[in-house]
Write an enzyme that holds these catalytic residues in place. Structure first.
Site, mmCIF file in Angstrom:
data_model
loop_
_atom_site.group_PDB
_atom_site.id
_atom_site.type_symbol
_atom_site.label_atom_id
_atom_site.label_comp_id
_atom_site.label_asym_id
_atom_site.label_seq_id
_atom_site.Cartn_x
_atom_site.Cartn_y
_atom_site.Cartn_z
ATOM 1 N N ASN A 18 0.659 -1.073 0.058
ATOM 2 C CA ASN A 18 -0.095 0.109 -0.122
ATOM 3 C C ASN A 18 0.872 1.296 -0.082
ATOM 4 O OD1 ASN A 18 0.848 -0.477 2.586
ATOM 5 N ND2 ASN A 18 -1.178 0.092 3.559
ATOM 6 N N GLU A 56 4.420 -5.059 11.742
ATOM 7 C CA GLU A 56 3.581 -4.136 11.563
ATOM 8 C C GLU A 56 2.194 -4.654 11.131
ATOM 9 O OE1 GLU A 56 3.454 -0.942 12.728
ATOM 10 O OE2 GLU A 56 5.114 -0.708 13.725
ATOM 11 N N CYS A 90 -3.627 0.680 6.970
ATOM 12 C CA CYS A 90 -3.670 -0.117 8.010
ATOM 13 C C CYS A 90 -4.207 0.232 9.306
ATOM 14 C CB CYS A 90 -2.199 -0.659 8.337
ATOM 15 S SG CYS A 90 -1.088 0.570 8.632
ATOM 16 N N GLU A 126 7.734 1.200 14.717
ATOM 17 C CA GLU A 126 8.316 2.016 13.996
ATOM 18 C C GLU A 126 8.457 3.526 14.306
ATOM 19 O OE1 GLU A 126 6.968 0.646 10.094
ATOM 20 O OE2 GLU A 126 8.817 -0.617 9.974
#
Ligand code: NDP
Length: 487
Positions: free
Chosen positions: A151, A248, A282, A461
């Site tokens: 994405n 993630e 997400c 992250e």
């Protein structure tokens, strides 16, 4: 017309594989093959490891400030080439140019810049212990693998390589086979900026290449972005050589709209958090819980704005704000969820069908879709859809809505809209999610750590703490007096 064939990027240059195997990449907005990519065969895989070993030796021997200087050059090149890179992302992902042009490259460059600035400031500890003392060093891990989703391909490659490289590691990155070009462009930019050959390598292919990375004993860490189910496989495989992991993963995030909220602002957040990047984000707030006192106002405005303000079409057209989904298969999956929503009794407020815009008739588009009167146990409310499909639910009690919002195995993100400052913090503190917004949704600056609770992820992250995840602490005890020994 012949299309280009991209080789794997190893040791600072393109390297031809031995099997000659390739895969095709399609533009999701046209259904046309735009280029081919060579699959990383055993020859490439071995070369990638050797290259990363050499790259690591050179890169980790530099001082953090030397590495920082080089990475900042890469940041400058990324920004200079913004439009060229944004176009690569639009053609690979199908997302609108108006997003890629100001978000994808920019947010990737920001993160490399942030970690380049931070790395020289990372310090160890020192403490006296009697007459002796110890000190600690933050040392890089070695070779790290990055595995990306489709994405935000370039942004993901930047978010993984930024902290890894700043801390002195080498990286072998595998982009999604749907979107392989962004990572190649980044690899070229790193070389141009002066990052030594072998420090950032790109291997191409599907799950098998990812599996090779996760199982390879020369690799110390895997940072993975993708689905929860794949994340579990990656972690299980990484356990075989006790690799560190960052995960993630997916989400099914709630947005709570209280009756004192600015309803128009909440509608803006709901639309951004469901239709941006055609719903393939997400952190999307795909479960919108609206207080019963403002429910009708909310859905009336949502319907009007969704039907009037969304323009689907050729993603390169700067007016277009809804792009194509990544693949035909994914389009079918999303439409399947919509059918399920209808079958299970949700009311379709708007959308619900595939779209065939005049300027991109063969693209994999889905109408921006809103279901209302949803119930917590419906499939569309429970499972991540990863498309432009929003579920709206009603609530009237704060404690009850918190419990409903938390009733999921996922915990990536959450949001609250209210003007009551005490309620805002009280509620957000109780929501089981790693990335939260109050009267806002979706912003993710480099400075802010991001990652999931529950099955949405492990580790973070961005933000200061991420640098620690790419280093290991070495403790060094220094004797200042004679050793007392019974022997
Ligand atoms: P996938 O899990 O299908 O794939 C992610 C990556 O893993 C791809 O490069 C894929 O290769 C690779 N892969 C597949 N199987 C394996 C395996 N067994 N071992 C190692 N690697 C493997 O995710 P998608 O690409 O479909 O991305 C969408 C998902 O990503 C959504 O669930 C979304 O929520 C999540 N995501 C999470 C983010 C976060 O920060 N939390 C951000 C963005 C997305 P290939 O595709 O080439 O087969």
């Amino acid at each position: 017309m012949t299309t280009p064939v991209y080789e794997n990027f190893i040791n600072g240059h393109f390297l031809k594989n031995q099997t000659g195997d390739t895969f095709a990449v399609k533009n999701p907005a046209t259904d046309e093959v735009i280029y081919h990519v060579e699959i990383a065969d055993e020859f490439i895989q071995n070369a990638a490891i050797e290259s990363a070993k050499q790259g690591f030796a050179a890169w980790s021997a530099m001082t953090p400030i030397e590495r920082s200087r080089i990475l900042l050059k890469a940041v400058a090149i990324l920004r200079e080439r913004n439009d060229e890179l944004a176009k690569v992302e639009v053609l690979d992902t199908g997302k609108p140019w108006q997003e890629a042009e100001c978000v994808d490259v920019e947010t990737g460059a920001d993160v490399i810049e942030y970690f380049a600035g931070l790395a020289p400031a990372q310090v160890g500890q020192q403490q006296m212990v009697g007459n002796d003392f110890y000190y600690t060093r933050k040392e890089p891990l070695g070779i790290c693998a990055g595995i990306g989703a489709w994405n935000y391909p370039l942004q993901i490659a930047c978010w993984k390589s930024g902290p890894a490289l700043a801390a002195g590691n080498a990286v072998i990155f595998k982009p999604s086979e749907e979107t392989p070009l962004g990572a190649i462009k980044l690899a070229e930019i790193f070389i141009e900026a002066g990052v030594p050959a072998g420090v950032f390598n790109v291997v191409q292919g599907a799950a098998e290449v990812g599996q090779w990375l996760t199982a390879n004993p020369n690799i110390e860490k895997v940072s993975f972005t993708g689905e929860v189910g794949t994340g579990k496989k990656v972690m299980a495989s990484a356990a075989g050589s006790l690799k560190d992991v960052t995960m993630e993963l997916g989400g099914k995030s709630p947005l709570l709209v209280f009756d004192d909220a600015d309803v128009s602002q909440a509608v803006s957040a709901a639309m951004l958090g469901n239709f941006y990047t055609q719903g393939e984000v997400c952190t999307n707030c795909t479960r919108i819980y609206v207080h019963k006192n403002v429910y009708q106002q909310f859905i009336d405005e949502l319907k009007t704005r969704t039907e009037q303000n969304i323009i689907a079409g050729d993603p390169m057209d700067p007016e277009v704000n809804l792009g194509a989904l990544i693949s035909k298969k994914h389009q079918e999956l999303v439409l399947g969820y919509i059918d399920k929503g209808i079958q299970e009794g949700a009311t379709l407020l708007t959308g619900g069908k595939a779209l065939s815009p005049v300027s991109a008739p063969n693209g994999y588009f889905v109408e921006p879709t809103v279901f209302v009167d949803c119930k917590d146990d419906m499939t569309i409310v429970k499972e991540e859809i990863f498309g432009p499909v929003m579920s709206v639910l009603v609530f009237d009690d704060e404690d009850d809505v918190i419990q409903r919002a938390n009733d999921t195995h996922l915990g990536l993100a959450a949001g609250v809209f209210t003007k009551d400052i005490q309620r805002a913090h009280r509620v957000i503190h109780q929501l089981q999610a790693g990335i939260c917004w109050i009267n806002s949704y979706g912003n993710s600056p480099a400075e802010m750590p991001v990652g999931g609770y529950k099955q949405s992820g492990i580790g973070r992250e961005n933000g200061i703490e991420t640098l620690d995840h790419y280093t290991q602490t070495k403790s060094i005890y220094v004797g200042m007096s004679n050793i007392e020994s019974p022997f």
